[in-house]
Design an enzyme around this catalytic site. Sequence first.
Site, PDB file in Angstrom:
ATOM      1  NE  ARG A  29      -3.775  -2.097   2.407  1.00 54.75           N
ATOM      2  CZ  ARG A  29      -4.897  -2.287   1.731  1.00 54.75           C
ATOM      3  NH1 ARG A  29      -5.368  -1.319   0.954  1.00 54.75           N
ATOM      4  NH2 ARG A  29      -5.562  -3.416   1.826  1.00 54.75           N
ATOM      5  CG  ASN A  87       4.529   9.140 -11.844  1.00 54.33           C
ATOM      6  OD1 ASN A  87       3.724   9.288 -12.759  1.00 54.33           O
ATOM      7  ND2 ASN A  87       4.174   9.169 -10.576  1.00 54.33           N
ATOM      8  CB  VAL A  96      10.520   6.273  -4.830  1.00 52.79           C
ATOM      9  CG1 VAL A  96      11.381   5.085  -4.409  1.00 52.79           C
ATOM     10  CG2 VAL A  96       9.893   6.942  -3.599  1.00 52.79           C
ATOM     11  CG  HIS A 100       7.112   3.317  -8.082  1.00 52.68           C
ATOM     12  ND1 HIS A 100       8.347   3.926  -8.134  1.00 52.68           N
ATOM     13  CD2 HIS A 100       6.207   4.310  -7.973  1.00 52.68           C
ATOM     14  CE1 HIS A 100       8.184   5.234  -8.058  1.00 52.68           C
ATOM     15  NE2 HIS A 100       6.896   5.496  -7.977  1.00 52.68           N
ATOM     16  CG  MET A 101       1.827  -0.298 -12.381  1.00 49.56           C
ATOM     17  SD  MET A 101       1.438  -1.969 -12.995  1.00 49.56           S
ATOM     18  CE  MET A 101       2.375  -1.983 -14.509  1.00 49.56           C
ATOM     19  CG  HIS A 102       1.633   5.175  -8.570  1.00 53.27           C
ATOM     20  ND1 HIS A 102       1.605   5.722  -7.308  1.00 53.27           N
ATOM     21  CD2 HIS A 102       2.795   5.594  -9.135  1.00 53.27           C
ATOM     22  CE1 HIS A 102       2.702   6.444  -7.115  1.00 53.27           C
ATOM     23  NE2 HIS A 102       3.433   6.386  -8.208  1.00 53.27           N
TER      24      HIS A 102
HETATM   25  P1  AMP Z   1       6.405   8.558  -7.532  1.00 53.16           P
HETATM   26  O1  AMP Z   1       6.100  10.025  -7.563  1.00 53.16           O
HETATM   27  O2  AMP Z   1       5.770   7.822  -8.665  1.00 53.16           O
HETATM   28  O3  AMP Z   1       7.895   8.301  -7.418  1.00 53.16           O
HETATM   29  O4  AMP Z   1       5.698   8.021  -6.221  1.00 53.16           O
HETATM   30  C1  AMP Z   1       6.356   7.505  -5.107  1.00 53.16           C
HETATM   31  C2  AMP Z   1       5.288   7.004  -4.172  1.00 53.16           C
HETATM   32  O5  AMP Z   1       5.906   6.277  -3.128  1.00 53.16           O
HETATM   33  C3  AMP Z   1       4.449   8.115  -3.523  1.00 53.16           C
HETATM   34  O6  AMP Z   1       3.076   7.909  -3.866  1.00 53.16           O
HETATM   35  C4  AMP Z   1       4.709   7.932  -2.036  1.00 53.16           C
HETATM   36  O7  AMP Z   1       3.579   8.186  -1.241  1.00 53.16           O
HETATM   37  C5  AMP Z   1       5.144   6.475  -1.968  1.00 53.16           C
HETATM   38  N1  AMP Z   1       5.997   6.127  -0.842  1.00 53.16           N
HETATM   39  C6  AMP Z   1       7.126   6.743  -0.435  1.00 53.16           C
HETATM   40  N2  AMP Z   1       7.658   6.119   0.623  1.00 53.16           N
HETATM   41  C7  AMP Z   1       6.860   5.061   0.890  1.00 53.16           C
HETATM   42  C8  AMP Z   1       6.878   4.030   1.867  1.00 53.16           C
HETATM   43  N3  AMP Z   1       7.839   3.953   2.795  1.00 53.16           N
HETATM   44  N4  AMP Z   1       5.886   3.106   1.847  1.00 53.16           N
HETATM   45  C9  AMP Z   1       4.911   3.169   0.919  1.00 53.16           C
HETATM   46  N5  AMP Z   1       4.834   4.118  -0.025  1.00 53.16           N
HETATM   47  C10 AMP Z   1       5.797   5.066  -0.048  1.00 53.16           C
END
Ligand code: AMP
Length: 113
Positions: A29, A87, A96, A100-102
Site C-alpha cells: 500500500r 512516473n 522514488v 514502480h507501478m501505481h
Molecule cells: P512517484 O512520484 O511515482 O515516485 O511516487 C512515489 C510514491 O511512493 C508516492 O506515492 C509515495 O507516497 C510512496 N511512498 C514513499 N515512501 C513510501 C513508503 N515507505 N511506503 C509506501 N509508499 C511510499
Amino acid sequence: MGETIFSKIIRKEIPADIVFEDDTVMAFRDIAPQTPVHFLIIPKKDIPTVNDITEEDAQTMGHMFVVASKLAKEHGVDESGYRLTVNCNRDGRQEVFHVHMHLLGGRLMGRMG
Ligand code: AMP
C-alpha cells in the site's frame, strides 16, 4: 544500482503493508494514498527508472501487469475500473528512483494532466 526506500522494503528492513510478493515482484500500500485503493507494484530488482529497463526485464515488467490485474480483482476495483501509472524523472514527477507501478482505484479520477 541505487539504493532507495523501496530496496529497504524489499529486504524487510522497514515495514510496509505488503499485499503481494513472489520471487520477482512485490506490491504494498502507498503510504500516502491518493485513492481508496492505492498500491505500488515493484520489481525486486533495483531499476531506477523506466529508462533503465532492458530486454532482460521484459518478463518481470509483464508480470507486474498480471499482479496488477490480480490485485484489482482481489480488492474489488476490476469492474469499476482503475488506473496504472508509472512516473519517470522530473516531468513525470518521479520521487522514488526504483521503478514502480501505481494501481489507483476506488473513485472516479480526473483525466490525465
Ligand atoms: P512517484 O512520484 O511515482 O515516485 O511516487 C512515489 C510514491 O511512493 C508516492 O506515492 C509515495 O507516497 C510512496 N511512498 C514513499 N515512501 C513510501 C513508503 N515507505 N511506503 C509506501 N509508499 C511510499
